[in-house]
Scaffold this active site. Structure first.
Site, PDB file in Angstrom:
ATOM      1  CB  THR A 201      71.795  55.767   1.362  1.00 34.73           C
ATOM      2  OG1 THR A 201      72.082  56.176   2.684  1.00 34.73           O
ATOM      3  CG2 THR A 201      70.713  56.599   0.798  1.00 34.73           C
TER       4      THR A 201
ATOM      5  CG  HIS B 166      79.889  58.660   8.429  1.00 29.83           C
ATOM      6  ND1 HIS B 166      80.355  59.816   9.014  1.00 29.83           N
ATOM      7  CD2 HIS B 166      79.372  57.904   9.442  1.00 29.83           C
ATOM      8  CE1 HIS B 166      80.149  59.764  10.311  1.00 29.83           C
ATOM      9  NE2 HIS B 166      79.564  58.618  10.596  1.00 29.83           N
TER      10      HIS B 166
ATOM     11  N   GLY C  75      70.314  60.856   9.524  1.00 30.17           N
ATOM     12  CA  GLY C  75      71.518  61.149   8.759  1.00 30.17           C
ATOM     13  C   GLY C  75      71.256  62.177   7.684  1.00 30.17           C
TER      14      GLY C  75
END
Length: 311
Positions: free
Chosen positions: A170, A223, A200
């Site tokens: 990101t 994550h 996500g």
């Protein structure tokens, strides 16, 4: 008047040496673009949007033009933007053919009564307000196509992929303007070979980002499933509410995520007083910050370089 602050990140992951220089150059360019807004008396919301757009346009990052591919070999993009004065927020998820999803997220915030639009609905909204689209191939780099094809030869889970040098992650920004307003923005293409429709943490308020003038602003990276489970952005701000500094709050929250759900990641934070931090538990995270006419940046743990910006 407050002293304006802007912090950006280009993703927390095992950034290989081949991408290190370009990643640092990319976050520096984003911070400089956002700093122009703040130095001219502009608002935090504009600054984070501009900074993230710069990274979405840079193919070195997993956002916009550098996004990774899902199992079908397609780009699906997620983004959020939020301002701390009214808690106004907008987000999009699983959008296609949009070069700058962070700006579409802002349009959701400002032009609808909703907070998040997803997939086909988000693309229909973009069409209805005249947001230009690009071809699917325009967002895919030749290198990503090769990496995706190579990945298909192996049986590796997305979490293992994230922890390798084959992953991407990101981008995001947080800012405090001279009027005391904070804002955050986060944008991503997700994890390579994710399931179609997987979303996500990035577009979710309290996970991928959060902004509140009373506490501060956060943009998270790492994550996604792990960040979602601990609502990382809001967890960091909770610790700041309890009296911890920006760095202490981010550090203890990231270590809690590592211990509780074995997830790695990073966060950038700014408080209403201008206290800011860059924290990550991965091997590397490209970041840059603007404050007091200075540009600070780094890549490796406990690393910081400094440049003076022209007034």
């Amino acid at each position: 008047m407050m002293k304006a602050v802007l912090v950006v990140h280009g993703g927390a992951w095992a950034i290989p040496d081949t991408l290190a220089q370009a990643s640092v150059a990319g976050v520096k360019a984003a911070a400089q673009a956002g700093s122009v807004i703040l130095k001219s008396g502009g608002c935090a919301l504009d600054a984070v949007e501009v900074a993230v757009r710069v990274m979405e346009d840079n193919p070195v990052f997993d956002a916009g033009h550098g996004a990774v591919l899902n199992t079908n070999g397609e780009v699906e993009l997620d983004a959020i933007i939020m301002e701390g004065k009214t808690l106004g927020a907008g987000a999009v998820s699983s959008v296609k053919n949009i070069a700058n999803p962070v700006s579409l997220a802002r349009a959701v915030m400002e032009k609808t009564e909703h907070v998040m639009l997803t997939s086909k609905g988000a693309n229909l909204f973009a069409e209805s307000i005249g947001v230009s689209t690009v071809s699917a191939q325009a967002l895919v780099t030749e290198q990503e196509r090769k990496e995706w094809q190579n990945y298909k030869k192996y049986s590796v889970g997305v979490k293992e992929l994230f922890n390798s040098q084959c992953g991407h992650d990101t981008v995001g920004a947080v800012a405090l303007d001279e009027f005391g307003n904070v804002a955050c923005a986060t944008s991503t293409g997700g994890i390579r070979n994710k399931m179609v429709g997987r979303v996500g943490d990035s577009p979710f308020i309290g996970s991928g980002g959060y902004a509140d003038n009373k506490i501060g602003a956060v943009s998270c990276t790492g994550h996604g499933e792990s960040i979602l489970k601990v609502t990382l952005a809001r967890l960091i701000l909770y610790h700041m509410e309890q009296g911890k500094s920006a760095w202490e709050a981010a550090d203890c929250s990231l270590h809690y995520m590592a211990e509780r759900v074995q997830g790695g990641g990073g966060a950038i934070v700014v408080s209403p007083t201008g206290d800011w931090s860059v924290t990550f538990t991965t091997e590397r995270m490209a970041w840059a910050a603007f404050k007091d006419q200075r540009l600070l940046y780094g890549l490796n743990p406990k690393e910081m370089f400094e440049e003076t910006l022209d007034c």
